[in-house]
Write an enzyme that holds these catalytic residues in place. Structure first.
Site, PDB file in Angstrom:
ATOM      1  CG  HIS A 363      -2.006  -0.968   1.230  1.00  0.00           C
ATOM      2  ND1 HIS A 363      -3.259  -0.712   0.709  1.00  0.00           N
ATOM      3  CD2 HIS A 363      -2.038  -2.240   1.663  1.00  0.00           C
ATOM      4  CE1 HIS A 363      -4.014  -1.785   0.854  1.00  0.00           C
ATOM      5  NE2 HIS A 363      -3.288  -2.734   1.428  1.00  0.00           N
ATOM      6  CE  LYS A 554      -6.584  14.080   0.892  1.00  0.00           C
ATOM      7  NZ  LYS A 554      -6.790  12.837   0.168  1.00  0.00           N
ATOM      8  NE  ARG A 555      -4.253   9.682  10.591  1.00  0.00           N
ATOM      9  CZ  ARG A 555      -3.994   8.786  11.534  1.00  0.00           C
ATOM     10  NH1 ARG A 555      -4.848   7.807  11.760  1.00  0.00           N
ATOM     11  NH2 ARG A 555      -2.911   8.881  12.286  1.00  0.00           N
ATOM     12  CE  LYS A 560      -2.694  10.742   3.777  1.00  0.00           C
ATOM     13  NZ  LYS A 560      -3.270   9.885   2.715  1.00  0.00           N
ATOM     14  CB  THR A 662     -10.159   4.980  -1.034  1.00  0.00           C
ATOM     15  OG1 THR A 662      -9.690   5.262   0.286  1.00  0.00           O
ATOM     16  CG2 THR A 662      -9.456   3.756  -1.575  1.00  0.00           C
ATOM     17  CE  LYS A 666     -14.079   5.878   0.882  1.00  0.00           C
ATOM     18  NZ  LYS A 666     -13.264   5.953   2.121  1.00  0.00           N
TER      19      LYS A 666
END
Ligand code: 73E
Length: 821
Positions: A363, A554-555, A560, A662, A666
């Site tokens: 991952h 998100k985290r 990110k 992901t 969504k």
């Protein structure tokens, strides 16, 4: 339709209401006048369990009779969220339950809010496991999920003066109606001790004398497939002290010590490690990994032996074990230990069975997230497993030597054991060597696994590494979380679209239709209004549903780049201060994110966003043109409220760093426009919806690489871009933190001097992309068309598609629909 489904379809609200009341009285010991919303929700769950357990027996019976090949999905995390609404929908009972509760004077929505989230995971990896088991049940695949029954899931997040504070999660404080304890299937897990070599007439063999034992108690959570016909289970292990050991200490007079041992034993399943991506390297985490891997393999072997005795050569024909990242990789050594030491199989035979049985999903490529365990720790906790890993490695390196004779460099590069001052075991290498298949989670990610992480493994085994792009369940992430959009879709498409998401493509011609656009955007508007109330309730900030809702959820992680988003907000705010008449579409920037408790920079970024939010939201001079909110305690149930209301989906990781993502899927599925980099699944979303229907920007992977090689100097960008310089200086000063000037300086300092994720390098492209969003949103009809095309083009991001690919390419698994019994 099956018998069960026909019976469900015929159910009348009054009959259902009576069932719930009966459970309220006979299962909960309450009555109508006294029951609280919580009690009613328990009664509703008990009513559903009647159907669910009937479905479970049906499924189990069919699976046992067919002796079907089964997949065992091993994952340290399952981020399930709430189950009541999804069980109602999957059983086809949602509407009737809603009407039944209304007859009772109750709002079903209020009852659903009673349920705590099952937050047994950190982020994408754990939620993927939850979507995947939903799809496996829906597709009638013989499958079982294995994980840990954590007493405390991911911490609850609060903000105090803008800082993240972690509070314990108490999801089982009042019990859970979904789980059922199965003491008859408990297992013993051994730890520590030493290994003895015994020489006898047959040669030598190894005997492990462990010095500690744990009991593993299984709790089963039924996983209801869509349509309700198949019900699989998620089996979660809880650790307890082994009673034999307790009693020894107890009898020796160590009454208190016996309890100390109990506490230690129960620590193993006490709490989920809150680190996403980075590895803690802690002894307790290794024990958690081994604990659930060993208990699961013992469970699988027990089931196998009761059907096939000691015919172990059949094992790999009937079982496949999927490793969700390397967290359960120690299972490879455990299966070898059982087959060689306990079942006395020859090494070669045992290895063939093991290698045939396992498959591994990678991952992440982030070096700090690739797990290693020190050899000395493994020798202490699992001495026999360490010997087995050395032997696996010795034989593997012989293979390497055959392919690249006398190549020391190659040996060092491929070895499962990392040499050096502190020797360690590389779990990714062990997983590749011990598996028949390895997969990445998006095209670009798999490509990078092949070229950057394991290029030599590709030469050794050209067929082993495959891509299976992630997906999400359209039940939870569209039908359930967005009932207004689901209803609009129902007016145009067959009712089974949540199972066959490609049916939404029939709506493509309507994307240009003014009437349909208006209906689609009216749904979005209603969802935004609902979110306005949630925002007010959680943050006390008032926002307008007329603004663009720009969402990054998100985290929190530097890769990110939430701070890229923040930097743009600062620049925009300065522009507005300079020119309050600046013509921009009003915008609400919405964040949701938890930071790992020990991750300083991530926590500083949360603090910075909260402090900037406070100033912006109270600045009347900008006329409410921008607002900024950070919603506390981001989790599955909050995501279900945010996603249907989003206009813009920010997916802005540095190219090459986000394996897939992901949340991007969504949000697009709910008609948000992606503002994203050329990273992870963003690239495939662009292929699916068409480049003109999202906004991609920034460096691509090879440009990132080139810049790294040529020497990236963020200081130059800082010096030469006035707006970036002003914003970063502003953040480091006292404007946002008058009581403590410099409180937020760490972020600016890091960006100016190091900027490991190239925030400044991508800034110019990002702000242009943001301007494209602004002008795009003004063209109401073009925006609506793009939003519709996003929502109806997501079939390939259905987790059913991912799971069918796993079933066909990796597991060789066939659906076994449960027969009526
Ligand atoms: O890109 C996501 C991906 O969508 C990736 O970062 C995430 O997995 C998602 C599902 O494939 C992920 N999580 C972890 N590694 N990759 C991880 C690592 C250690 C502990 C917990 C989670």
């Amino acid at each position: 339709m099956s018998q069960t489904q026909l019976a469900i379809a015929a159910m009348q609200p009054e009959e259902f209401r009576r069932k719930v009341v009966a459970h309220l009285r006979s299962t909960l010991g309450s009555f109508e006048e006294k029951a609280t919303a919580h009690t009613w929700s328990q009664a509703l769950a008990a009513t559903l369990n009647e159907y669910i357990y009937a479905g479970r027996s049906r499924t189990l019976k069919t699976q046992i009779e067919s002796q079907a090949r089964t997949v065992h999905y091993l994952s340290l995390e399952f981020l399930m969220g709430r189950l009541l609404a999804s069980n109602l929908h999957n059983l086809g009972l949602y509407q009737v339950a809603e009407q039944a509760m209304a007859l009772q004077g109750l709002e079903l929505a209020d009852l659903l809010e009673q349920e705590p989230d099952m937050a047994l995971g950190n982020g994408g990896l754990g939620r993927l496991a939850a979507c995947f088991i939903d799809s496996m049940a829906t597709l009638a695949l013989p499958a079982i999920g294995y994980g840990i029954h954590y007493e405390h899931g991911l911490f609850r997040q609060e903000f105090i003066k803008g800082r993240q504070v972690e509070r314990p999660d108490q999801w089982r404080e009042f019990g859970s109606p979904w789980e059922i304890c199965r003491p008859e299937s408990q297992q013993v897990v051994k730890l520590y001790g030493h290994v003895e070599t015994i020489h006898d007439q047959n040669g030598s063999r190894k005997v492990w004398h462990p010095s500690r034992m744990l009991r593993a108690i299984p709790w089963d959570i039924p996983i209801v497939g869509y349509g309700g016909q198949n019900v699989n289970i998620l089996r979660l292990w809880e650790s307890r002290a082994d009673h034999f050991f307790d009693w020894d200490v107890f009898n020796a007079g160590g009454y208190v010590d016996a309890y100390a041992e109990l506490v230690q034993a129960e620590t193993v399943s006490k709490v989920l490690y809150p680190n996403d991506e980075t590895d803690a390297g802690k002894e307790l985490r290794l024990i958690q990994q081994y604990f659930f891997s060993a208990a699961s393999i013992a469970d699988i072997l027990r089931r196998f032996e009761s059907a096939h005795g000691n015919d172990y050569h059949l094992f790999a024909t009937l079982n496949v074990l999927q490793l969700n990242d390397t967290h359960p990789a120690i299972a490879i050594a455990e299966l070898m230990r059982l087959l060689v030491d306990e079942k006395q199989l020859a090494w070669q035979e045992a290895w063939q069975i093991t290698q045939q049985s396992f498959a591994y999903t990678n991952h992440t490529l982030l070096p700090e997230a690739l797990e290693t365990w020190s050899v000395s720790l493994l020798q202490t906790v699992l001495p026999r497993h360490m010997e087995i890993i050395f032997e696996i490695n010795r034989r593997f390196l012989q293979q390497v030597d055959e392919r690249w004779p006398n190549d020391q460099q190659m040996q060092a590069k491929l070895s499962i054991i990392q040499e050096g001052e502190k020797k360690s075991v590389r779990m990714a290498q062990l997983s590749v060597v011990g598996s028949q298949r390895v997969n990445g989670v998006a095209k670009i990610h798999t490509q990078l696994i092949k070229t950057e992480l394991f290029p030599e493994m590709v030469q050794l085994w050209p067929e082993k590494i495959r891509n299976i792009t992630n997906g999400v369940t359209p039940r939870r992430w569209l039908k359930i979380c967005n009932p207004r959009l689901a209803e609009l879709i129902d007016q145009h498409v067959d009712a089974d679209w949540p199972r066959y998401l490609e049916k939404l493509e029939q709506l493509k011609p309507l994307a240009k239709d003014k009437d349909f656009q208006q209906k689609f955007m009216a749904v979005k508007q209603r969802n935004k209004q609902a979110l306005v109330a949630v925002i007010k309730q959680l943050t006390d900030v008032e926002v307008s549903a007329e603004a663009i809702f720009d969402v990054q959820i998100k985290r929190l992680h530097e890769y990110k780049r939430q701070h890229l988003n923040l930097l743009y907000i600062l620049v925009l705010y300065r522009r507005l201060l300079k020119n309050p008449a600046l013509d921009i579409c009003p915008r609400v920037f919405i964040f949701g994110a938890k930071a790992a408790p020990g991750y300083r920079m991530a926590k500083d970024i949360i603090l910075a966003i909260n402090r900037v939010a406070k100033v912006i939201n109270n600045d009347v001079s900008i006329g409410g043109k921008i607002k900024l909110v950070f919603l506390p305690n981001y989790r599955v149930s909050l995501a279900e409220k945010l996603i249907p209301a989003a206009d813009v989906s920010q997916q802005i990781s540095l190219a090459g760093k986000e394996a897939s993502g992901t949340g991007n899927m969504k949000l697009a599925m709910n008609g948000a426009i992606t503002l994203g980099t050329h990273d992870g699944a963003n690239i495939e979303i662009a292929e699916a919806v068409g480049e003109q229907n999202l906004v991609l920007f920034g460096m691509k992977v090879d440009e990132v690489k080139a810049l790294q090689h040529s020497g990236y100097a963020p200081q130059h960008i800082y010096q030469n871009n006035e707006e970036i310089k002003a914003a970063l200086d502003w953040l480091s000063g006292d404007f946002f933190t008058p009581e403590q000037p410099g409180l937020l300086a760490s972020i600016s300092k890091n960006l100016i001097n190091e900027d490991p994720f190239m925030v400044l390098a991508d800034f110019a492209a990002y702000q242009q992309a943001q301007q494209r969003i602004d002008s795009f949103y003004r063209q109401k009809s073009a925006w609506a068309e793009a939003a519709i095309l996003n929502a109806v083009s997501m079939a390939r991001f259905n987790s059913d598609r991912s799971i069918m690919e796993y079933a066909n390419d990796i597991w060789q698994l066939k659906p076994i629909p449960a027969a009526e019994c």
